[in-house]
Design a protein around this motif. Structure first.
Motif, PDB file in Angstrom:
ATOM      1  N   THR A   2      51.625  35.638  48.093  1.00 59.33           N
ATOM      2  CA  THR A   2      50.222  35.313  47.819  1.00 59.33           C
ATOM      3  C   THR A   2      49.757  35.978  46.527  1.00 59.33           C
ATOM      4  OG1 THR A   2      49.770  35.116  50.190  1.00 59.33           O
ATOM      5  CG2 THR A   2      47.878  35.395  48.731  1.00 59.33           C
ATOM      6  N   LEU A   3      50.077  37.272  46.373  1.00 57.86           N
ATOM      7  CA  LEU A   3      49.707  37.971  45.145  1.00 57.86           C
ATOM      8  C   LEU A   3      50.372  37.328  43.929  1.00 57.86           C
ATOM      9  CD1 LEU A   3      49.957  41.719  46.242  1.00 57.86           C
ATOM     10  CD2 LEU A   3      47.879  40.415  45.868  1.00 57.86           C
ATOM     11  N   PHE A   4      51.659  37.069  44.067  1.00 52.54           N
ATOM     12  CA  PHE A   4      52.431  36.542  42.938  1.00 52.54           C
ATOM     13  C   PHE A   4      51.932  35.161  42.536  1.00 52.54           C
ATOM     14  CE2 PHE A   4      55.906  37.055  40.195  1.00 52.54           C
ATOM     15  CZ  PHE A   4      56.604  35.868  40.088  1.00 52.54           C
ATOM     16  N   TRP A   5      51.653  34.328  43.521  1.00 57.86           N
ATOM     17  CA  TRP A   5      51.193  32.966  43.237  1.00 57.86           C
ATOM     18  C   TRP A   5      49.833  32.987  42.540  1.00 57.86           C
ATOM     19  CZ3 TRP A   5      47.307  29.858  45.919  1.00 57.86           C
ATOM     20  CH2 TRP A   5      47.296  28.540  45.489  1.00 57.86           C
ATOM     21  N   ASN A   6      48.978  33.923  42.911  1.00 55.53           N
ATOM     22  CA  ASN A   6      47.634  33.972  42.349  1.00 55.53           C
ATOM     23  C   ASN A   6      47.571  34.668  40.995  1.00 55.53           C
ATOM     24  OD1 ASN A   6      45.398  32.889  44.261  1.00 55.53           O
ATOM     25  ND2 ASN A   6      46.810  33.969  45.623  1.00 55.53           N
ATOM     26  N   ILE A  30      44.451  46.902  46.479  1.00 58.66           N
ATOM     27  CA  ILE A  30      45.430  47.586  45.623  1.00 58.66           C
ATOM     28  C   ILE A  30      46.324  46.561  44.923  1.00 58.66           C
ATOM     29  CG2 ILE A  30      47.457  49.084  45.635  1.00 58.66           C
ATOM     30  CD1 ILE A  30      46.113  50.722  47.812  1.00 58.66           C
ATOM     31  N   GLY A  31      46.717  45.526  45.667  1.00 57.64           N
ATOM     32  CA  GLY A  31      47.582  44.510  45.084  1.00 57.64           C
ATOM     33  C   GLY A  31      46.957  43.822  43.892  1.00 57.64           C
ATOM     34  N   PHE A  32      45.661  43.477  44.001  1.00 60.58           N
ATOM     35  CA  PHE A  32      44.995  42.782  42.903  1.00 60.58           C
ATOM     36  C   PHE A  32      44.551  43.742  41.803  1.00 60.58           C
ATOM     37  CE2 PHE A  32      44.599  39.385  46.076  1.00 60.58           C
ATOM     38  CZ  PHE A  32      45.042  38.324  45.307  1.00 60.58           C
ATOM     39  N   LEU A  33      44.741  45.034  42.002  1.00 59.72           N
ATOM     40  CA  LEU A  33      44.543  46.000  40.928  1.00 59.72           C
ATOM     41  C   LEU A  33      45.856  46.332  40.228  1.00 59.72           C
ATOM     42  CD1 LEU A  33      42.041  48.565  42.518  1.00 59.72           C
ATOM     43  CD2 LEU A  33      41.614  47.155  40.505  1.00 59.72           C
ATOM     44  N   VAL A  34      46.929  46.466  41.007  1.00 66.72           N
ATOM     45  CA  VAL A  34      48.205  46.927  40.466  1.00 66.72           C
ATOM     46  C   VAL A  34      49.026  45.776  39.889  1.00 66.72           C
ATOM     47  CG1 VAL A  34      50.415  48.004  41.054  1.00 66.72           C
ATOM     48  CG2 VAL A  34      48.283  48.930  41.988  1.00 66.72           C
ATOM     49  N   LEU A  35      49.087  44.648  40.590  1.00 68.19           N
ATOM     50  CA  LEU A  35      49.951  43.556  40.125  1.00 68.19           C
ATOM     51  C   LEU A  35      49.551  43.018  38.755  1.00 68.19           C
ATOM     52  CD1 LEU A  35      52.464  42.263  41.315  1.00 68.19           C
ATOM     53  CD2 LEU A  35      51.077  40.297  41.948  1.00 68.19           C
ATOM     54  N   PRO A  36      48.248  42.952  38.403  1.00 66.61           N
ATOM     55  CA  PRO A  36      47.936  42.547  37.030  1.00 66.61           C
ATOM     56  C   PRO A  36      48.554  43.458  35.974  1.00 66.61           C
ATOM     57  CG  PRO A  36      45.976  42.376  38.383  1.00 66.61           C
ATOM     58  CD  PRO A  36      47.034  43.044  39.233  1.00 66.61           C
TER      59      PRO A  36
END
Length: 806
Positions: free
Chosen positions: A278-282, A127-133
């Motif tokens: 981790t999400l933010f850095w990536n 979900i994080g790599f779908l929503v954060l973008p």
């Protein structure tokens, strides 16, 4: 009707049309000598940016005030700084290298995302790599595309902030971003050696590790010294090598995937600090590429396109291995730490795949290092060209690279390479957040103070929409800052305080003439005081844009020898629509049975039926009785299936060397018809900014979902569309009831609707809704029919398509 003009004559059905003879173009010798170019941009059209031959170029005045379009940005002239010209002829970075440079600035591959699973589990990681973008990456990329093309020079975000908030805050932006970039770059030699120490234990610590860091930094610094052309193509080669093992791993994992493993979550055992960092850095650093804008060929067009492709590239590059790893291997959250993808590769493919992934990880760190160092060093060059740093930072080597900036950045990397991974990530995120807040403020200020300044790319939102777009990422910044440890906060705030003092100290050094500072006279002025002048010249700027647009259209026709057809009715009235031609108009059959319904009996039909029914619920809640806006949203979705189906049938026809039975044209006609519905309702209901944002999100989700659905089961896809059209008929019937009850004003029909559906001149909104509803009924029949063909075991090509079925 009939069409008349002068030139070559042709026919299409009952229509007769003639094309204008091409206008005269410049002689070839003059085009070569003066480098005539024709450039279309999103916001305005620039025609014939004629540059003088090299012999006279040196005497041209390079300064162009804000609010005017400068045809080129030039670097410092030869002098004490020793800088080479950075004109359009020396821009070396093209589209493909730029995409990979952005990829390495932001991502570099899925290495390092393992902690997101360890911190929060598979579901939250996915979900994080779908929503954060959507929340972060897309807004940041859009801002970079607009301001990076507006200020195509190496200062990048420093110039954005300096232009909006003044040189003091521009310097603070440069200091915080450069420091966060150097901190980030200090990570990559460390990670590179961490991946190798399992094979070479001596690299785990002590003198061998220190010498290895020094040697690796020297080699990668040398690559940057050799120029961006080398760096760009190295990035492409490293990127391909880094991603290939994950492509192979995903294919091997397919038979072992268990989708239920993706849904595992335990909200009571989530390390939110590690997860968000981790999400933010990536997913950050999209703006770093702006400091290379002065080296990009045609940045007004190349930079926005490269950012668009890079966003897709990065998100897919994360989700693909994440889904493969979490779905094919039993979950052990404690194992999901840095480097765990290599273990997954061994479990799925064996030792050879593990070594490949480890090699790719090591190589990826090299790519991220050279990309980040390029950005950091060119940022210092850009700041020196603006007089914010001593002039020696603007000096270029014989390869055109900023030698002092490269050496300065490499020294910072060596000094910070002793920090741990967690400290590096947290510190750079903290500093990066402060810089992003300044960028957001600058972006809004430019929209308010310079609304008419030329923007080769413009975010398709008004000022209020842009502010709303920045609310979620600003909230995310607040969360990241709040979750930082006290140690990281104190160290980062101390670094910020150094910048607050450093700028006045450098101004004092300049005043005492201890070091030489110089402003590149060939760069346009960016002072804040220009905002008033920009407003005063708004009217003349708008007129100039109109003239430029007209000249560009004429010039494009002249250059390519293609002139638009001039169409006229039999009464001699010029045809005013370019989005459709007279022979594409029609009178729909409004007597069609509106109550026909396909009863869902088999499982696949029931899945389609209840999927559509479920989708109607949030639509009813959101739009309620605002049927004009509902119709607009409906048509943005309804125009997708025909295009997707037609595209896939087209590709299938090409692959199999077989006809489609007319179904490609039938489905594309449906998509075009639905789009004309949208063009009509755009004249009736003006969408608000959040409705435009909703359209963007819904279309992105629906397109991909329908694309995958059509690949897996065309009969299900067509059945879904058939039921969607049934719901559309219901919605337009309710729309008519509201009009007839007087609750919605029965305004005159838009001119585009009168011409497209051949309605009487006094037609009203009610007449438009009636014909649109009839169109939806015809689309209902076509899609249910297509689904029935598949249910009967045949392919669409075996049954002639219902072309021109209105």
């Amino acid at each position: 009707m009939e069409l008349t003009a002068a030139g070559n004559t042709g026919t299409r059905g009952e229509w007769q049309f003639e094309d204008e003879a091409p206008a005269c173009r410049l002689p070839l010798a003059l085009e070569v000598a003066y480098d005539v170019s024709y450039e279309w941009t999103t916001n305005c059209v620039l025609f014939s940016d004629v540059q003088k031959p090299a012999a006279s170029a040196e005497s041209a005045n390079g300064a162009a005030p804000m609010g005017e379009c400068a045809t080129e940005y030039r670097g410092l002239p030869d002098g004490d700084a020793g800088a080479a010209l950075s004109s359009s002829s020396t821009r070396t970075v093209s589209m493909n290298p730029l995409i990979f440079l952005i990829f390495y600035e932001v991502s570099g591959g899925p290495f390092g995302i393992e902690d997101s699973v360890g911190a929060a589990g598979p579901l939250l990681a996915i979900i994080g790599f779908l929503v954060l973008p959507v929340v972060w990456s897309i807004p940041e990329a859009l801002i970079t595309a607009e301001l990076g093309s507006m200020f195509p020079e190496n200062g990048g975000y420093v110039v954005w902030v300096a232009s909006a908030l003044g040189p003091y805050w521009g310097f603070q932006q440069g200091w915080m971003k450069w420091l966060s970039g150097v901190i980030d770059n200090a990570l990559y030699p460390v990670l590179f050696l961490d991946y190798l120490k399992s094979g070479v234990p001596a690299l785990g610590g002590g003198a061998p590790r220190a010498f290895a860091v020094l040697g690796l930094t020297a080699v990668l610094t040398l690559l940057n010294y050799r120029g961006l052309t080398v760096v760009g193509w190295v990035a492409i080669c490293l990127g391909v090598f880094s991603l290939l093992p994950f492509l192979v791993m995903g294919l091997i994992a397919l038979p072992k995937l268990r989708p239920a493993r993706w849904l595992v979550v335990d909200l009571h055992k989530v390390d939110w600090n590690l997860y968000l960092n981790t999400l933010f850095w990536n997913l950050n650093y999209w703006d770093s590429i702006s400091t290379l804008a002065g080296e990009v060929k045609n940045p007004g067009k190349t930079l926005p396109k490269a950012l668009f492709y890079a966003v897709i590239f990065v998100v897919v590059g994360y989700l693909y291995p994440l889904l493969a790893g979490t779905g094919a291997v039993p979950l052990g959250r404690e194992q999901w730490t840095d480097g765990y993808f290599a273990d997954i590769a061994k479990l799925l493919g064996g030792a050879w795949l593990m070594w490949w992934v480890q090699s790719a990880a090591a190589v990826s760190n090299m790519g991220m290092f050279v990309a980040e160092m390029s950005s950091d060093s060119y940022q210092l060059l850009g700041m020196a060209e603006r007089g914010m740093l001593p002039a020696f930072f603007a000096a270029r080597s014989r390869y055109g690279t900023p030698l002092a900036g490269i050496l300065f950045s490499a020294s910072g990397v060596l000094l910070l390479s002793t920090m741990s991974f967690q400290e590096i990530v947290a510190a750079e995120n903290f500093l990066y957040c402060f810089g992003m807040l300044l960028e957001f403020a600058a972006f809004v200020m430019h929209r308010v103070r310079r609304p008419d300044a030329p923007r080769p790319y413009r975010v398709p939102l008004g000022t209020a929409g842009c502010v709303a777009m920045l609310v979620p990422p600003t909230a995310l910044i607040a969360v990241v800052l709040a979750l930082s440890t006290l140690k990281v906060a104190l160290v980062s705030l101390g670094a910020v305080a150094v910048g607050l003092v450093l700028q006045p100290a450098l101004r004092f050094v300049e005043k005492k003439r201890w070091l030489r500072f110089s402003v590149n006279p060939d760069l346009p002025e960016i002072g804040v005081e220009e905002a008033a002048a920009s407003k005063e010249n708004a009217a003349s700027t708008a007129a100039a844009k109109a003239e430029a647009t007209k000249a560009a259209k004429e010039g494009a026709s002249s250059y390519w020898g293609i002139a638009p057809s001039k169409l006229a009715t039999k009464d001699g009235v010029e045809w005013k629509w370019s989005c459709f031609r007279p022979w594409e108009t029609y009178s729909p059959d409004t007597t069609i049975d509106l109550k026909k319904h396909h009863e869902p009996k088999v499982l696949l039909d029931k899945v389609a039926y209840w999927t559509v029914k479920a989708l109607r619920v949030p639509t009813d809640i959101f739009f309620q009785r605002r049927y004009g806006c509902r119709a607009m949203m409906l048509e943005t979705v309804a125009a997708v299936p025909g295009m997707v189906g037609g595209m896939l049938l087209h590709l299938r026809s090409l692959r199999r060397f077989e006809p489609s039975g007319g179904w490609i044209r039938a489905l594309l006609e449906e998509a075009e018809n639905e789009r004309m519905h949208l063009m009509t309702f755009m004249e009736v209901a003006k969408p608000r900014w959040y409705e435009r944002a909703l359209v963007l999100a819904v279309q992105g989700v629906f397109f991909n979902a329908y694309f995958i659905g059509y690949l897996l089961s065309p009969k299900l896809a067509h059945r879904v569309v058939g039921y969607l059209e049934e719901e559309a008929i219901h919605s337009y019937t309710e729309f008519l009831k509201e009009i007839e009850a007087g609750k919605i004003e029965n305004i005159p029909a838009p001119p585009i609707a009168i011409d497209y559906w051949r309605l009487p001149a006094d037609a009203t909104l009610r007449d438009v809704v009636v014909v649109v509803r009839a169109d939806e009924a015809h689309h209902r029949d076509v899609n249910h029919f297509a689904s029935d063909v598949h249910f009967q075991g045949m392919e669409l090509k075996d049954t002639p398509a219902p072309l021109d079925y209105h």
